[in-house]
Design a protein around this motif. Structure first.
Motif, PDB file in Angstrom:
ATOM      1  N   HIS A 127     100.734 117.629  19.634  1.00 36.60           N
ATOM      2  CA  HIS A 127      99.681 117.933  20.601  1.00 36.60           C
ATOM      3  C   HIS A 127     100.091 119.167  21.391  1.00 36.60           C
ATOM      4  CE1 HIS A 127      97.249 116.694  24.452  1.00 36.60           C
ATOM      5  NE2 HIS A 127      96.662 117.672  23.773  1.00 36.60           N
ATOM      6  N   ARG A 151      96.735 118.124  17.027  1.00 33.68           N
ATOM      7  CA  ARG A 151      95.747 118.056  18.102  1.00 33.68           C
ATOM      8  C   ARG A 151      95.915 119.256  19.015  1.00 33.68           C
ATOM      9  NH1 ARG A 151      96.009 113.691  23.059  1.00 33.68           N
ATOM     10  NH2 ARG A 151      94.225 114.439  24.257  1.00 33.68           N
ATOM     11  N   SER A 153      94.250 120.972  22.588  1.00 30.59           N
ATOM     12  CA  SER A 153      93.369 120.903  23.758  1.00 30.59           C
ATOM     13  C   SER A 153      93.258 122.313  24.305  1.00 30.59           C
ATOM     14  CB  SER A 153      93.942 119.965  24.823  1.00 30.59           C
ATOM     15  OG  SER A 153      94.053 118.638  24.333  1.00 30.59           O
ATOM     16  N   THR A 176      92.460 118.086  15.108  1.00 26.91           N
ATOM     17  CA  THR A 176      91.530 117.682  16.162  1.00 26.91           C
ATOM     18  C   THR A 176      91.595 118.715  17.277  1.00 26.91           C
ATOM     19  OG1 THR A 176      91.828 115.334  15.688  1.00 26.91           O
ATOM     20  CG2 THR A 176      90.962 115.901  17.858  1.00 26.91           C
TER      21      THR A 176
END
Length: 284
Positions: A127, A151, A153, A176
């Motif tokens: 992440h 992932r 963000s 993602t």
């Protein structure tokens, strides 16, 4: 002796090291190579249209152009064709004039990936939080996805830009990607392994840090795409906290090397160019 005229279009580029990096490597290959800066901040408002500048460079016999902030995305609609990586990202940092046609490429993705691997091998990529979804941010996100990030963000002051990046990256990679608001960054960092700054905050003329230092922690790795200054406030703060850090030097050197090969057809010595970069930064 072969001659090669290239340039860089962008804003606030007066201290760019690209001319020296390209010209030094060209000298090793026996090329007469001239690298010109076209600083948008120094042009009259009526002369700043990137499409007009690209057309003028083509008429004047330039071999190609590098493109930087803030026109990496704007330039796309003024080109005749896009290489696959530029088409995927919708952002161009290198234009090659080939038999009268202006073809857009993106070497930033390779530059960031190669620079990160050089400075921070063996990263935790489950992440990653990324700040900035502009032209550089698109390349960074694609590089992270290609390196195995599961992932991402991504935060940007323009929510629509972050959402467009999320769709573009997720459409080409098994990752993602979520678009988040800047105020959501601290919460996402709590379970992230890494943080990347792909905003202009921290560069010359844009002082400060893109995130408050109290949100950093020692087990977080931190990367910045900025190289002037090489040690941004973010990198300095993260290093003091014990974070593994990667400055923007790797990205600028490796993207320059890839652009050099597109312009000239000669394979550059990337280790030599990195050594040049460190020398140039030390002399600045």
């Amino acid at each position: 002796m072969e001659r090669c005229l290239v340039g860089l279009i962008g804003a606030g580029i007066g201290t760019s090291l690209s001319p020296a990096l390209h010209e030094r490597e060209a000298g090793r290959h026996g090329l007469r190579y001239l690298y010109q800066l076209v600083d948008l901040d120094r042009l009259a408002p009526a002369a700043r249209d990137v499409g007009d500048l690209v057309s003028a460079a083509r008429r004047l016999g330039f071999r190609g152009l590098n493109i930087t902030h803030p026109v990496k995305q704007d330039v796309v609609r003024h080109l005749d064709d896009l290489a696959p990586e530029a088409a995927e990202l919708g952002a161009v940092n290198t234009v090659v004039f080939d038999h009268g046609r202006a073809v857009g490429h993106n070497t930033d993705r390779y530059g960031f990936a190669a620079g990160l691997a050089r400075q921070l091998p063996g990263l935790r990529l489950d992440h990653v939080v990324q700040l900035g979804a502009g032209g550089a941010g698109l390349a960074v996100a694609s590089a992270l996805a290609g390196a195995g990030a599961r992932r991402l963000s991504v935060a940007d002051v323009d929510p629509g830009r972050a959402e467009r990046l999320a769709r573009a990256i997720a459409g080409h990679h098994p990752v993602t990607v979520e678009a988040i608001a800047p105020e959501e960054v601290p919460a996402r960092l709590a379970d992230a392994g890494g943080l990347v700054n792909a905003t202009p905050i921290g560069m010359e003329g844009h002082p400060g840090t893109p995130i408050e230092p109290e949100h950093l922690r020692a087990d977080l790795w931190v990367a910045d795409v900025i190289y002037r200054p090489l040690e941004t406030a973010l990198i300095r703060t993260a290093r003091a906290l014990g974070c593994r850090v990667a400055d923007g030097g790797g990205m600028v050197v490796h993207q320059a090397a890839a652009s050099f090969q597109l312009f000239t057809g000669y394979a550059p010595g990337e280790d030599r160019m990195y050594a040049d970069f460190l020398e140039l930064v030390g002399d600045a």
